[in-house]
Design an enzyme around this catalytic site. Sequence first.
Site, PDB file in Angstrom:
ATOM      1  N   THR A  97      -5.891   2.982  -5.166  1.00 36.42           N
ATOM      2  CA  THR A  97      -5.334   3.966  -6.092  1.00 36.42           C
ATOM      3  C   THR A  97      -4.332   3.283  -7.031  1.00 36.42           C
ATOM      4  O   THR A  97      -4.367   3.489  -8.248  1.00 36.42           O
ATOM      5  CB  THR A  97      -4.666   5.108  -5.302  1.00 36.42           C
ATOM      6  OG1 THR A  97      -5.592   5.573  -4.316  1.00 36.42           O
ATOM      7  CG2 THR A  97      -4.276   6.248  -6.209  1.00 36.42           C
ATOM      8  N   CYS A 125     -11.252   2.381  -0.444  1.00 38.94           N
ATOM      9  CA  CYS A 125      -9.911   2.831  -0.100  1.00 38.94           C
ATOM     10  C   CYS A 125      -9.556   2.064   1.161  1.00 38.94           C
ATOM     11  O   CYS A 125     -10.353   2.007   2.112  1.00 38.94           O
ATOM     12  CB  CYS A 125      -9.896   4.330   0.174  1.00 38.94           C
ATOM     13  SG  CYS A 125      -8.331   4.898   0.876  1.00 38.94           S
ATOM     14  N   THR A 126      -8.385   1.476   1.157  1.00 35.21           N
ATOM     15  CA  THR A 126      -8.053   0.561   2.257  1.00 35.21           C
ATOM     16  C   THR A 126      -7.792   1.296   3.576  1.00 35.21           C
ATOM     17  O   THR A 126      -7.659   0.663   4.619  1.00 35.21           O
ATOM     18  CB  THR A 126      -6.844  -0.317   1.877  1.00 35.21           C
ATOM     19  OG1 THR A 126      -5.766   0.528   1.458  1.00 35.21           O
ATOM     20  CG2 THR A 126      -7.205  -1.253   0.745  1.00 35.21           C
ATOM     21  N   HIS A 127      -7.741   2.615   3.527  1.00 37.93           N
ATOM     22  CA  HIS A 127      -7.620   3.377   4.773  1.00 37.93           C
ATOM     23  C   HIS A 127      -8.967   3.521   5.501  1.00 37.93           C
ATOM     24  O   HIS A 127      -9.000   3.740   6.704  1.00 37.93           O
ATOM     25  CB  HIS A 127      -7.125   4.797   4.487  1.00 37.93           C
ATOM     26  CG  HIS A 127      -5.657   4.904   4.247  1.00 37.93           C
ATOM     27  ND1 HIS A 127      -5.041   4.366   3.150  1.00 37.93           N
ATOM     28  CD2 HIS A 127      -4.683   5.507   4.969  1.00 37.93           C
ATOM     29  CE1 HIS A 127      -3.750   4.645   3.193  1.00 37.93           C
ATOM     30  NE2 HIS A 127      -3.498   5.322   4.289  1.00 37.93           N
ATOM     31  N   GLU A 148      -3.826   9.291   7.936  1.00 39.50           N
ATOM     32  CA  GLU A 148      -2.360   9.101   8.017  1.00 39.50           C
ATOM     33  C   GLU A 148      -1.767   9.966   9.141  1.00 39.50           C
ATOM     34  O   GLU A 148      -0.746   9.629   9.718  1.00 39.50           O
ATOM     35  CB  GLU A 148      -1.692   9.464   6.678  1.00 39.50           C
ATOM     36  CG  GLU A 148      -1.950   8.464   5.561  1.00 39.50           C
ATOM     37  CD  GLU A 148      -0.935   7.323   5.500  1.00 39.50           C
ATOM     38  OE1 GLU A 148       0.253   7.553   5.721  1.00 39.50           O
ATOM     39  OE2 GLU A 148      -1.358   6.179   5.229  1.00 39.50           O
ATOM     40  N   CYS A 160      -4.101  -1.452  -2.317  1.00 34.80           N
ATOM     41  CA  CYS A 160      -4.274  -0.004  -2.459  1.00 34.80           C
ATOM     42  C   CYS A 160      -5.143   0.198  -3.689  1.00 34.80           C
ATOM     43  O   CYS A 160      -4.777  -0.234  -4.791  1.00 34.80           O
ATOM     44  CB  CYS A 160      -2.903   0.645  -2.663  1.00 34.80           C
ATOM     45  SG  CYS A 160      -2.974   2.407  -3.031  1.00 34.80           S
ATOM     46  N   ASP A 203       0.861  -1.195   0.000  1.00 32.95           N
ATOM     47  CA  ASP A 203       0.000   0.000   0.000  1.00 32.95           C
ATOM     48  C   ASP A 203       0.891   1.237   0.000  1.00 32.95           C
ATOM     49  O   ASP A 203       2.070   1.164   0.361  1.00 32.95           O
ATOM     50  CB  ASP A 203      -0.911   0.028   1.234  1.00 32.95           C
ATOM     51  CG  ASP A 203      -1.873   1.221   1.209  1.00 32.95           C
ATOM     52  OD1 ASP A 203      -2.546   1.419   0.175  1.00 32.95           O
ATOM     53  OD2 ASP A 203      -1.937   1.978   2.194  1.00 32.95           O
ATOM     54  N   SER A 204       0.300   2.362  -0.384  1.00 34.00           N
ATOM     55  CA  SER A 204       1.032   3.628  -0.335  1.00 34.00           C
ATOM     56  C   SER A 204       1.455   3.947   1.104  1.00 34.00           C
ATOM     57  O   SER A 204       2.432   4.655   1.317  1.00 34.00           O
ATOM     58  CB  SER A 204       0.143   4.745  -0.863  1.00 34.00           C
ATOM     59  OG  SER A 204      -1.029   4.816  -0.082  1.00 34.00           O
TER      60      SER A 204
HETATM   61  N1  DGL Z   1      -4.996   3.203   0.671  1.00 29.94           N
HETATM   62  C1  DGL Z   1      -5.033   3.732  -0.657  1.00 29.94           C
HETATM   63  C2  DGL Z   1      -6.247   3.263  -1.402  1.00 29.94           C
HETATM   64  O1  DGL Z   1      -6.797   2.261  -1.089  1.00 29.94           O
HETATM   65  C3  DGL Z   1      -5.024   5.197  -0.799  1.00 29.94           C
HETATM   66  C4  DGL Z   1      -4.082   5.954  -0.040  1.00 29.94           C
HETATM   67  C5  DGL Z   1      -3.456   7.084  -0.767  1.00 29.94           C
HETATM   68  O2  DGL Z   1      -4.118   8.024  -1.205  1.00 29.94           O
HETATM   69  O3  DGL Z   1      -2.253   6.999  -0.824  1.00 29.94           O
HETATM   70  O4  DGL Z   1      -6.658   3.874  -2.335  1.00 29.94           O
END
Ligand code: DGL
Length: 274
Positions: free
Chosen positions: A76, A193-195, A159, A74, A11-12
């Site tokens: 994205t 989004c995994t966040h 974050e 991720c 992931d990012s």
């Molecule tokens: N966790 C990432 C996702 O699922 C996005 C986080 C980012 O913007 O870097 O899209």
Amino acid sequence: MPSTQPIGVFDSGYGGLTVLKSLVEKLPAYDFIYLGDNARAPYGNRSFETVYQYTRECVQWFFSKGCPLVILACNTSSAKALRTIQQQDLVESGTKNRVLGVIRPTTEMAGLLSKTGHVGILATSGTVYSGSYVLEIKKFFPDVRVFQQACPLWVPLIENNEHQGPGADYFIKKYADGLLSQSPEIDTVLLACTHYPLLMDRLSLYFPASIQLVAQGDIVAQSLVTYLKNHPEIESRCSKRGQLSFYTTDDCADFDLHGGYFYGAVVKSERVFL
Ligand code: DGL
């Protein structure tokens, strides 16, 4: 190098840890290594070229560690880089390694979860504007209507560990209302989004109880179980000692502290220089 190696999860930043948690629960015998590109997160507002370049570098790092399979946990990266990696990079290099994303398994389920056929997507700007969710859901469920809301400030809030603070409510409500105003018939909202699973408690304050909020972790984990069954040539190259290791491109102390919230257990990382 041993003939079997861990599955890579990328992931990012920290978000993919919510997926990793489900993967480890579902496939406890397998080894996993996680890489968060925290030094360059968030990816959500970056161009296609940049997300592709960053993701590609991270995939190459996993391959250099011997991983036969990498999951882009991720959205994205899955939206902006996966196709080029699968159709161009893997083909050109002739590697037998494979890279999978999180959008396909999620969209395969979307139409089954909704009764009204009106599905909402909450995601980063990059994922929304890529159109990936709309296109993929249409492939599997042509009659389902998809409504999207970009939530560009949620990842930075999460974050920076500000998502529980009073300042977060304004932006949580703003994007929730933005989605709800698009259709009164939405009954299923995908946290694409995994966040976002970290916002689950807060989100449930702004969505009616009749709407189900769906996180991706368990869906992706079930899909990996099926993938490994169907691909013995990859499965046989995955090591199984139940081991887990964490890597970050930024500060390890920060990663261990914040990563622990996402993973729900103690995390001890090593630094990587790409
Ligand atoms: N966790 C990432 C996702 O699922 C996005 C986080 C980012 O913007 O870097 O899209």
